[in-house]
Design an enzyme around this catalytic site. Sequence first.
Site, PDB file in Angstrom:
ATOM      1  N   ARG A  68     -14.045   0.496 -60.322  1.00 26.03           N
ATOM      2  CA  ARG A  68     -12.991   1.512 -60.435  1.00 26.03           C
ATOM      3  C   ARG A  68     -13.332   2.792 -59.678  1.00 26.03           C
ATOM      4  O   ARG A  68     -12.444   3.546 -59.281  1.00 26.03           O
ATOM      5  CB  ARG A  68     -12.694   1.795 -61.914  1.00 26.03           C
ATOM      6  CG  ARG A  68     -11.539   2.707 -62.140  1.00 26.03           C
ATOM      7  CD  ARG A  68     -10.895   2.652 -63.532  1.00 26.03           C
ATOM      8  NE  ARG A  68     -11.663   2.047 -64.584  1.00 26.03           N
ATOM      9  CZ  ARG A  68     -12.551   2.696 -65.354  1.00 26.03           C
ATOM     10  NH1 ARG A  68     -12.798   3.969 -65.174  1.00 26.03           N
ATOM     11  NH2 ARG A  68     -13.173   2.045 -66.311  1.00 26.03           N
ATOM     12  N   TYR A 121      11.986  13.725 -53.856  1.00 26.72           N
ATOM     13  CA  TYR A 121      12.168  12.279 -54.043  1.00 26.72           C
ATOM     14  C   TYR A 121      12.586  12.045 -55.496  1.00 26.72           C
ATOM     15  O   TYR A 121      12.010  12.619 -56.417  1.00 26.72           O
ATOM     16  CB  TYR A 121      10.816  11.632 -53.734  1.00 26.72           C
ATOM     17  CG  TYR A 121      10.747  10.146 -53.829  1.00 26.72           C
ATOM     18  CD1 TYR A 121      11.484   9.328 -52.982  1.00 26.72           C
ATOM     19  CD2 TYR A 121       9.884   9.546 -54.737  1.00 26.72           C
ATOM     20  CE1 TYR A 121      11.386   7.949 -53.057  1.00 26.72           C
ATOM     21  CE2 TYR A 121       9.763   8.168 -54.815  1.00 26.72           C
ATOM     22  CZ  TYR A 121      10.522   7.370 -53.977  1.00 26.72           C
ATOM     23  OH  TYR A 121      10.405   6.015 -54.054  1.00 26.72           O
ATOM     24  N   ASP A 193       4.470  16.708 -50.904  1.00 24.08           N
ATOM     25  CA  ASP A 193       4.736  15.305 -50.602  1.00 24.08           C
ATOM     26  C   ASP A 193       4.922  15.246 -49.090  1.00 24.08           C
ATOM     27  O   ASP A 193       5.948  15.653 -48.548  1.00 24.08           O
ATOM     28  CB  ASP A 193       5.991  14.825 -51.346  1.00 24.08           C
ATOM     29  CG  ASP A 193       6.283  13.345 -51.083  1.00 24.08           C
ATOM     30  OD1 ASP A 193       5.856  12.823 -50.023  1.00 24.08           O
ATOM     31  OD2 ASP A 193       6.953  12.711 -51.923  1.00 24.08           O
ATOM     32  N   LYS A 218       4.683   3.713 -46.864  1.00 25.48           N
ATOM     33  CA  LYS A 218       5.618   3.893 -45.755  1.00 25.48           C
ATOM     34  C   LYS A 218       4.898   3.674 -44.418  1.00 25.48           C
ATOM     35  O   LYS A 218       4.505   2.571 -44.125  1.00 25.48           O
ATOM     36  CB  LYS A 218       6.280   5.271 -45.860  1.00 25.48           C
ATOM     37  CG  LYS A 218       6.891   5.536 -47.260  1.00 25.48           C
ATOM     38  CD  LYS A 218       8.137   4.703 -47.531  1.00 25.48           C
ATOM     39  CE  LYS A 218       8.582   4.692 -48.978  1.00 25.48           C
ATOM     40  NZ  LYS A 218       8.847   5.975 -49.576  1.00 25.48           N
TER      41      LYS A 218
HETATM   42  C1  LIG Z   1       8.767   6.234 -50.968  1.00 23.92           C
HETATM   43  C2  LIG Z   1       8.437   7.651 -51.258  1.00 23.92           C
HETATM   44  C3  LIG Z   1       7.611   7.998 -52.318  1.00 23.92           C
HETATM   45  C4  LIG Z   1       7.096   6.991 -53.316  1.00 23.92           C
HETATM   46  O1  LIG Z   1       6.263   6.009 -52.811  1.00 23.92           O
HETATM   47  P1  LIG Z   1       6.129   4.601 -53.538  1.00 23.92           P
HETATM   48  O2  LIG Z   1       4.912   4.020 -52.915  1.00 23.92           O
HETATM   49  O3  LIG Z   1       7.385   3.856 -53.263  1.00 23.92           O
HETATM   50  O4  LIG Z   1       5.954   4.865 -55.010  1.00 23.92           O
HETATM   51  C5  LIG Z   1       7.323   9.324 -52.501  1.00 23.92           C
HETATM   52  N1  LIG Z   1       7.806  10.275 -51.698  1.00 23.92           N
HETATM   53  C6  LIG Z   1       8.594   9.987 -50.656  1.00 23.92           C
HETATM   54  C7  LIG Z   1       9.089  11.086 -49.798  1.00 23.92           C
HETATM   55  C8  LIG Z   1       8.951   8.672 -50.408  1.00 23.92           C
HETATM   56  O5  LIG Z   1       9.787   8.396 -49.407  1.00 23.92           O
END
Ligand SMILES: *Cc1c(COP(=O)(O)O)cnc(C)c1O
Length: 400
Positions: A68, A121, A193, A218
């Site tokens: 972990r 988001y 973010d 992404k």
């Molecule tokens: C997709 C996304 C997330 C979340 O990511 P996941 O891996 O799907 O939980 C957070 N912030 C933004 C801007 C996103 O596009």
Amino acid sequence: MSKKASEDQSSSGSVNHTSIVNAGRSSKWTNGVVNPSVQRASTVVFDSVKEMKHATANKTNQVLFYGRRGTTTSFAFSDAMNELEGGAGCALYPSGTAAITNAILSFVKTGDHILMVDTAYEPTRDFCDKILAKLGITTTYYDPLIGSDIESLIQENTSVVFLEAPGSLTMEVQDIPAIAKVAHQHGCVVMLDNTWASPINLRPFELGVDVSIQAATKYVVGHSDVMLGTATATEEHWPNLRESSYTMGQCTSPDDLYLALRGIRTLGVRMKQHEANALTVANWLKKRPEVETILHPAFDSCPGHEVFKRDFLGSNGLFSFVLKPEYANGLDAFLDSLEHFKMGYSWGGFESLVIAVRNVQAMRTATTWSHQGPLVRLHIGLEDVNDLIEDLAQGFKHLA
Ligand SMILES: *Cc1c(COP(=O)(O)O)cnc(C)c1O
């Protein structure tokens, strides 16, 4: 910069492609080959009391202690992300959403207040409204374009100011340095973010961010087949983030990390192609009579465009446009007719995607959405751009 220049070529500064190739590939992790191997482990075994004591005493460093705490695969991936973002350490999470929620939880306590951008988001908002509220932590949503006026919203108990730039779906670009400066004067931790920029198109820590979060799901992974999140922090905040993440049991699969490491190596060239394709499609859309406005940070019709030019090193494949209200009735037929643009949440893979939002106002509480028509968000993939434009052109015939 002239309007034309900004729409053709997005920004100044340059991406470090040498780092993209080398980050995280220390010989400690690669062991004589090019890529770090997939090291699967729960238990780490020691041959002597001395070795075990050494690992225990150094468990917050990158030593094998227990699965972990990380393996060579996760150490290689955190090193890579940390180097690309320019932080002091990077914690790993099983999704981008887990990275956001755990990063926030690491810096708040009952009775605190946080400031959350109104264009966050959607699951980030849900976390504030459903989980933080239950813990006695209040949230105030703020206008993404507020800049240094954020000062008027900071309370005695405000511990975190959370940003997302550009905003989800509507793409407003926030003035990160202006907000960070004021937040720091009041002792708040600044979180971003940073998923849209990916780890290569923004230098978050140079702009005053304390914790930079990525949905590596992404562009980092880039192939639509892994969920993964990261949070990278400054020297000051890294120890707290690291220990909170460990205490909350956050860890990730080495197979997924291997795919993410592989994704990183082509991030630079993929992003350039996504960017070029998206600018071509956006410029085509701009001339269409059905389109009211283009919400792409490299276009001056996008709120925060000037800030984008100042702070970002480039754009990518994700942007939105607003249809004129008289075409709203044809929206479903348009979406159903598209062949290359599949409908899907998420983005950042090699393939083109589309989603539509009919009621943007319902997703925000601090700001007013001025457009009447539906919003369409495109992710422009790596297909031939002419095929994508042809697809949209035939799709538009169904709008009327
Ligand atoms: C997709 C996304 C997330 C979340 O990511 P996941 O891996 O799907 O939980 C957070 N912030 C933004 C801007 C996103 O596009």
